[in-house]
Write a protein that holds these residues in place. Structure first.
Motif, PDB file in Angstrom:
ATOM      1  N   VAL A  35      53.448  15.298  54.150  1.00  0.00           N
ATOM      2  CA  VAL A  35      53.011  15.936  55.398  1.00  0.00           C
ATOM      3  C   VAL A  35      51.539  16.322  55.308  1.00  0.00           C
ATOM      4  CG1 VAL A  35      53.319  17.956  56.884  1.00  0.00           C
ATOM      5  CG2 VAL A  35      55.315  16.708  56.046  1.00  0.00           C
ATOM      6  N   ASP A  36      51.122  16.855  54.161  1.00  0.00           N
ATOM      7  CA  ASP A  36      49.712  17.207  53.980  1.00  0.00           C
ATOM      8  C   ASP A  36      48.821  15.974  54.109  1.00  0.00           C
ATOM      9  OD1 ASP A  36      50.489  19.816  53.531  1.00  0.00           O
ATOM     10  OD2 ASP A  36      50.277  19.707  51.349  1.00  0.00           O
ATOM     11  N   ASP A  37      49.238  14.880  53.490  1.00  0.00           N
ATOM     12  CA  ASP A  37      48.452  13.647  53.561  1.00  0.00           C
ATOM     13  C   ASP A  37      48.388  13.097  54.982  1.00  0.00           C
ATOM     14  OD1 ASP A  37      47.871  13.732  50.860  1.00  0.00           O
ATOM     15  OD2 ASP A  37      49.450  12.332  50.296  1.00  0.00           O
ATOM     16  N   THR A  41      44.984  12.432  57.154  1.00  0.00           N
ATOM     17  CA  THR A  41      44.712  11.153  57.808  1.00  0.00           C
ATOM     18  C   THR A  41      44.422  11.353  59.294  1.00  0.00           C
ATOM     19  OG1 THR A  41      46.079   9.923  56.227  1.00  0.00           O
ATOM     20  CG2 THR A  41      45.695   8.884  58.367  1.00  0.00           C
ATOM     21  N   THR A  42      45.219  12.183  59.937  1.00  0.00           N
ATOM     22  CA  THR A  42      45.021  12.457  61.364  1.00  0.00           C
ATOM     23  C   THR A  42      43.676  13.123  61.609  1.00  0.00           C
ATOM     24  OG1 THR A  42      47.402  12.649  61.691  1.00  0.00           O
ATOM     25  CG2 THR A  42      45.985  13.652  63.364  1.00  0.00           C
ATOM     26  N   ARG A  43      43.305  14.064  60.759  1.00  0.00           N
ATOM     27  CA  ARG A  43      42.021  14.760  60.925  1.00  0.00           C
ATOM     28  C   ARG A  43      40.832  13.824  60.725  1.00  0.00           C
ATOM     29  NH1 ARG A  43      43.484  20.422  57.821  1.00  0.00           N
ATOM     30  NH2 ARG A  43      44.761  21.269  59.504  1.00  0.00           N
ATOM     31  N   VAL A  44      40.937  12.914  59.757  1.00  0.00           N
ATOM     32  CA  VAL A  44      39.851  11.947  59.532  1.00  0.00           C
ATOM     33  C   VAL A  44      39.719  11.033  60.751  1.00  0.00           C
ATOM     34  CG1 VAL A  44      39.096   9.978  58.136  1.00  0.00           C
ATOM     35  CG2 VAL A  44      40.020  12.017  57.010  1.00  0.00           C
ATOM     36  N   LYS A  45      40.842  10.532  61.248  1.00  0.00           N
ATOM     37  CA  LYS A  45      40.801   9.658  62.433  1.00  0.00           C
ATOM     38  C   LYS A  45      40.246  10.393  63.649  1.00  0.00           C
ATOM     39  CE  LYS A  45      44.501   6.536  61.035  1.00  0.00           C
ATOM     40  NZ  LYS A  45      45.819   5.988  61.365  1.00  0.00           N
ATOM     41  N   LYS A  65      47.999  11.984  48.114  1.00  0.00           N
ATOM     42  CA  LYS A  65      47.714  13.139  47.265  1.00  0.00           C
ATOM     43  C   LYS A  65      46.278  13.632  47.426  1.00  0.00           C
ATOM     44  CE  LYS A  65      51.265  11.984  43.949  1.00  0.00           C
ATOM     45  NZ  LYS A  65      51.616  11.662  42.572  1.00  0.00           N
ATOM     46  N   GLY A  66      45.800  13.646  48.659  1.00  0.00           N
ATOM     47  CA  GLY A  66      44.471  14.163  48.959  1.00  0.00           C
ATOM     48  C   GLY A  66      43.342  13.168  48.802  1.00  0.00           C
ATOM     49  N   THR A  67      43.639  11.986  48.281  1.00  0.00           N
ATOM     50  CA  THR A  67      42.622  10.944  48.138  1.00  0.00           C
ATOM     51  C   THR A  67      42.686  10.044  49.353  1.00  0.00           C
ATOM     52  OG1 THR A  67      42.750  10.981  45.736  1.00  0.00           O
ATOM     53  CG2 THR A  67      41.814   9.003  46.740  1.00  0.00           C
ATOM     54  N   VAL A  68      41.568   9.946  50.058  1.00  0.00           N
ATOM     55  CA  VAL A  68      41.483   9.138  51.275  1.00  0.00           C
ATOM     56  C   VAL A  68      40.919   7.773  50.917  1.00  0.00           C
ATOM     57  CG1 VAL A  68      40.393   8.942  53.548  1.00  0.00           C
ATOM     58  CG2 VAL A  68      41.160  11.171  52.719  1.00  0.00           C
ATOM     59  N   GLN A  69      41.618   6.729  51.353  1.00  0.00           N
ATOM     60  CA  GLN A  69      41.133   5.372  51.155  1.00  0.00           C
ATOM     61  C   GLN A  69      40.746   4.802  52.512  1.00  0.00           C
ATOM     62  OE1 GLN A  69      43.650   2.663  49.045  1.00  0.00           O
ATOM     63  NE2 GLN A  69      42.196   0.990  49.232  1.00  0.00           N
ATOM     64  N   LEU A  70      39.508   4.354  52.593  1.00  0.00           N
ATOM     65  CA  LEU A  70      38.979   3.763  53.814  1.00  0.00           C
ATOM     66  C   LEU A  70      38.882   2.256  53.635  1.00  0.00           C
ATOM     67  CD1 LEU A  70      36.013   6.250  54.379  1.00  0.00           C
ATOM     68  CD2 LEU A  70      38.351   6.411  55.275  1.00  0.00           C
ATOM     69  N   SER A  71      39.306   1.514  54.646  1.00  0.00           N
ATOM     70  CA  SER A  71      39.177   0.063  54.617  1.00  0.00           C
ATOM     71  C   SER A  71      38.891  -0.421  56.029  1.00  0.00           C
ATOM     72  CB  SER A  71      40.449  -0.582  54.071  1.00  0.00           C
ATOM     73  OG  SER A  71      41.558  -0.249  54.883  1.00  0.00           O
ATOM     74  N   ASP A  91      38.931  19.098  55.707  1.00  0.00           N
ATOM     75  CA  ASP A  91      39.631  20.024  54.820  1.00  0.00           C
ATOM     76  C   ASP A  91      40.809  19.341  54.141  1.00  0.00           C
ATOM     77  OD1 ASP A  91      37.998  22.186  55.356  1.00  0.00           O
ATOM     78  OD2 ASP A  91      39.283  22.982  56.945  1.00  0.00           O
ATOM     79  N   GLY A  92      40.930  19.574  52.839  1.00  0.00           N
ATOM     80  CA  GLY A  92      42.046  19.035  52.075  1.00  0.00           C
ATOM     81  C   GLY A  92      41.740  17.736  51.357  1.00  0.00           C
ATOM     82  N   VAL A  93      40.622  17.099  51.686  1.00  0.00           N
ATOM     83  CA  VAL A  93      40.261  15.838  51.040  1.00  0.00           C
ATOM     84  C   VAL A  93      39.724  16.131  49.640  1.00  0.00           C
ATOM     85  CG1 VAL A  93      38.710  13.849  51.113  1.00  0.00           C
ATOM     86  CG2 VAL A  93      39.790  14.667  53.206  1.00  0.00           C
ATOM     87  N   LYS A  94      40.352  15.514  48.648  1.00  0.00           N
ATOM     88  CA  LYS A  94      39.922  15.688  47.253  1.00  0.00           C
ATOM     89  C   LYS A  94      38.891  14.646  46.858  1.00  0.00           C
ATOM     90  CE  LYS A  94      44.301  17.736  45.886  1.00  0.00           C
ATOM     91  NZ  LYS A  94      45.534  17.560  45.114  1.00  0.00           N
TER      92      LYS A  94
END
Length: 103
Positions: A35-37, A41-45, A65-71, A91-94
């Motif tokens: 749910v946190d992830d 994702t929603t906040r980044v989008k 687990k807090g790591t955002v992958q962009l492609s 917030d929350g991005v590691k």
């Protein structure tokens, strides 16, 4: 009557244990972490949708687990770097792994 309450209470307790202890991904991610992830994702989008320099529909965002992958694809190096910067400021991005290709 009393027996049905005991059975109902036992079933409820078993359900709670199963839900809180289950994994939702192959790497045994907990429900709370999932749910946190999803929130990250929603906040980044949403940040991409607000920013006129980033083509939100051309960039994929996944979080684990807090790591955002962009492609995906960017029109310029500046757009690629803006997408990474916006993701890092959520917030929350590691950490951020930027696999966006400039074409």
């Amino acid at each position: 009557m009393k027996l049905s309450y005991v059975v109902l209470a036992a079933a409820a307790a078993l359900t709670v244990v199963q839900v809180t202890g289950c994994a939702v991904a192959r790497d045994q991610q907990t429900v709370g972490s999932y749910v946190d992830d999803a929130t990250i994702t929603t906040r980044v989008k949403a940040a991409y949708a607000k920013d006129p320099t980033v083509a939100a529909t051309s960039i994929n965002v996944e979080t684990l687990k807090g790591t955002v992958q962009l492609s995906g694809f960017a029109k310029s190096t500046a757009e690629r770097m803006s997408a990474e910067r916006l993701a890092r400021n959520v917030d929350g991005v590691k950490s951020v792994k930027n696999d966006i290709v400039v074409r």
